[in-house]
Design a protein around this motif. Structure first.
Motif, PDB file in Angstrom:
ATOM      1  N   THR A   2      31.664  47.206  40.677  1.00 50.71           N
ATOM      2  CA  THR A   2      31.031  45.926  40.939  1.00 50.71           C
ATOM      3  C   THR A   2      32.044  44.800  40.924  1.00 50.71           C
ATOM      4  OG1 THR A   2      30.610  45.389  38.622  1.00 50.71           O
ATOM      5  CG2 THR A   2      28.968  46.769  39.738  1.00 50.71           C
ATOM      6  N   LEU A   3      31.616  43.670  41.453  1.00 53.73           N
ATOM      7  CA  LEU A   3      32.449  42.473  41.452  1.00 53.73           C
ATOM      8  C   LEU A   3      32.802  42.055  40.031  1.00 53.73           C
ATOM      9  CD1 LEU A   3      33.293  40.848  44.025  1.00 53.73           C
ATOM     10  CD2 LEU A   3      31.597  39.148  43.355  1.00 53.73           C
ATOM     11  N   ALA A   4      31.846  42.225  39.105  1.00 54.98           N
ATOM     12  CA  ALA A   4      32.082  41.838  37.715  1.00 54.98           C
ATOM     13  C   ALA A   4      33.201  42.678  37.092  1.00 54.98           C
ATOM     14  CB  ALA A   4      30.788  41.991  36.904  1.00 54.98           C
ATOM     15  N   GLU A   5      33.253  43.966  37.432  1.00 51.67           N
ATOM     16  CA  GLU A   5      34.311  44.826  36.878  1.00 51.67           C
ATOM     17  C   GLU A   5      35.679  44.448  37.443  1.00 51.67           C
ATOM     18  OE1 GLU A   5      32.310  49.088  36.033  1.00 51.67           O
ATOM     19  OE2 GLU A   5      31.963  48.297  38.050  1.00 51.67           O
ATOM     20  N   VAL A   6      35.721  44.083  38.712  1.00 56.31           N
ATOM     21  CA  VAL A   6      36.979  43.603  39.281  1.00 56.31           C
ATOM     22  C   VAL A   6      37.417  42.334  38.568  1.00 56.31           C
ATOM     23  CG1 VAL A   6      38.100  42.713  41.368  1.00 56.31           C
ATOM     24  CG2 VAL A   6      36.505  44.644  41.532  1.00 56.31           C
ATOM     25  N   ALA A   7      36.478  41.439  38.313  1.00 52.86           N
ATOM     26  CA  ALA A   7      36.797  40.179  37.639  1.00 52.86           C
ATOM     27  C   ALA A   7      37.361  40.425  36.246  1.00 52.86           C
ATOM     28  CB  ALA A   7      35.542  39.304  37.564  1.00 52.86           C
ATOM     29  N   ARG A   8      36.736  41.339  35.491  1.00 56.96           N
ATOM     30  CA  ARG A   8      37.231  41.634  34.148  1.00 56.96           C
ATOM     31  C   ARG A   8      38.644  42.207  34.201  1.00 56.96           C
ATOM     32  NH1 ARG A   8      31.787  43.100  33.178  1.00 56.96           N
ATOM     33  NH2 ARG A   8      32.191  45.271  33.760  1.00 56.96           N
ATOM     34  N   SER A   9      38.884  43.129  35.101  1.00 56.15           N
ATOM     35  CA  SER A   9      40.210  43.754  35.191  1.00 56.15           C
ATOM     36  C   SER A   9      41.277  42.774  35.658  1.00 56.15           C
ATOM     37  CB  SER A   9      40.170  44.959  36.144  1.00 56.15           C
ATOM     38  OG  SER A   9      39.313  45.954  35.646  1.00 56.15           O
TER      39      SER A   9
END
Length: 342
Positions: A2-9
């Motif tokens: 998800t976009l949220a996982e990309v943001a966290r990484s």
């Protein structure tokens, strides 16, 4: 992925990832490169919605509405559509059952729909809804007065003040034995929804301010539905040696069965027992006599929800807080035989 996982990484916000992958000039080249590298490494693929938006397709957001009850939310949706149109957006409507499982399932499918955000109406629990929105990287606003803990900007009526005003109205008519009729706690619920607690608190506070001790015998729960011909729990109260001169229904849909029960006991409304409700929805106008009630400003609430979401989509996210709208008292024949004279 998800976009949220990309943001966290990548160590940035979801909005930054969205803008970086969309090639927006307001994101530095270094940040764009880092976000793209992380997205490639994690195997992230933009959704159909994101691809459509970057191609210059129509702009839209979604409104999720409950479909297992009459549409009290219809004026909310109309106001959302109007506000969206003024901003150049279309609105996609998704009717679903009022359960968290149904809500989160539908939200997960929005990854393949050309929508940029979502307004959720009537939310049993906001946390899983917020998490589902984060997983697909879209902002959310709730129109909800059931959840005590909120996880997104939230629109609701000022339920405590509205109930206080309704009770004051009944007291001003000389009614001192006012019953509060509430729905029985639904199976699986561990506590009453926030709106019900606030309305009961407003009722209590108005009585106490008038120097009247709250009688627990006058606070009754019922399983009665709008179409029921009787309200057994109210019948039990009316058949006891407990005087009742008014009934405040926690919401309008409880009033039809209450009015029928009062009539069944050969009592008149409003002469013997005044009846009031809360919401000013369909039931308030279809009963005889028509119902005095606290009107929720549905159109204003819907516009505010749309404006909060549109602000977020413009890069100006609103704080996670509750935006309460005052109700207004609408006096009709169920409390005053000649409302214009009140």
């Amino acid at each position: 992925m998800t976009l949220a996982e990309v943001a966290r990484s990548a160590g940035v916000g979801i909005a930054t990832v969205s803008r970086a992958l969309g090639g927006n000039a307001d994101v530095s080249e270094d940040t764009r490169a880092r976000v793209r590298a992380v997205a490639d490494e994690l195997g992230y693929r933009p959704s159909v919605a994101a691809r459509a938006l970057r191609r210059g397709g129509h702009r839209a957001f979604s409104v999720i509405v409950p479909n297992d009850q009459w549409g009290w939310w219809e004026p909310v949706v109309r106001a959302c559509i109007t506000a969206a149109g003024e901003a150049g957006y279309q609105v996609l409507i998704h009717p679903i059952p009022t359960s968290n499982e149904g809500l989160t399932d539908v939200i997960e499918t929005l990854v393949d729909v050309p929508t940029e955000g979502v307004i959720v109406i009537s939310v049993p629990d906001q946390k899983p809804v917020r998490e589902a929105c984060d997983r697909i990287g879209i902002p959310a606003v709730a129109l909800d007065d059931t959840s005590t803990t909120i996880h997104m900007p939230c629109i609701s009526a000022a339920n405590l003040d509205g109930a206080h005003q309704v009770t004051q109205h009944l007291l001003g008519l000389g009614r001192t034995r006012i019953a509060f009729l509430a729905p029985r706690l639904a199976i699986g619920m561990t506590e009453d929804p926030l709106f019900l607690r606030d309305r009961l608190a407003g009722y209590r506070q108005a009585l106490e301010a008038a120097g009247i001790t709250v009688d627990p015998n006058l606070i009754i729960e019922t399983n009665a539905q709008e179409s029921d011909s009787r309200c057994p729990e109210l019948a039990n109260l009316l058949e006891q040696d407990v005087p009742v001169d008014a009934v405040f229904c926690a919401y309008d849909q409880l009033a039809p069965s209450a009015l029928r029960e009062i009539a069944h006991h050969s009592l008149r409304t409003p002469e013997d027992v005044a009846v009031a409700g809360f919401d000013d929805e369909r039931a308030a106008l279809l009963v005889t006599p028509q119902l005095t009630t606290a009107r929720q400003p549905y159109a204003e609430m819907g516009r505010k929800a749309a404006e909060l979401l549109l602000d977020n989509l413009a890069g100006e996210p609103s704080p996670v807080e509750r935006y309460e709208f005052p109700t207004s008292l609408v006096v009709r024949d169920s409390t005053v035989s000649t409302p214009g004279a009140f």
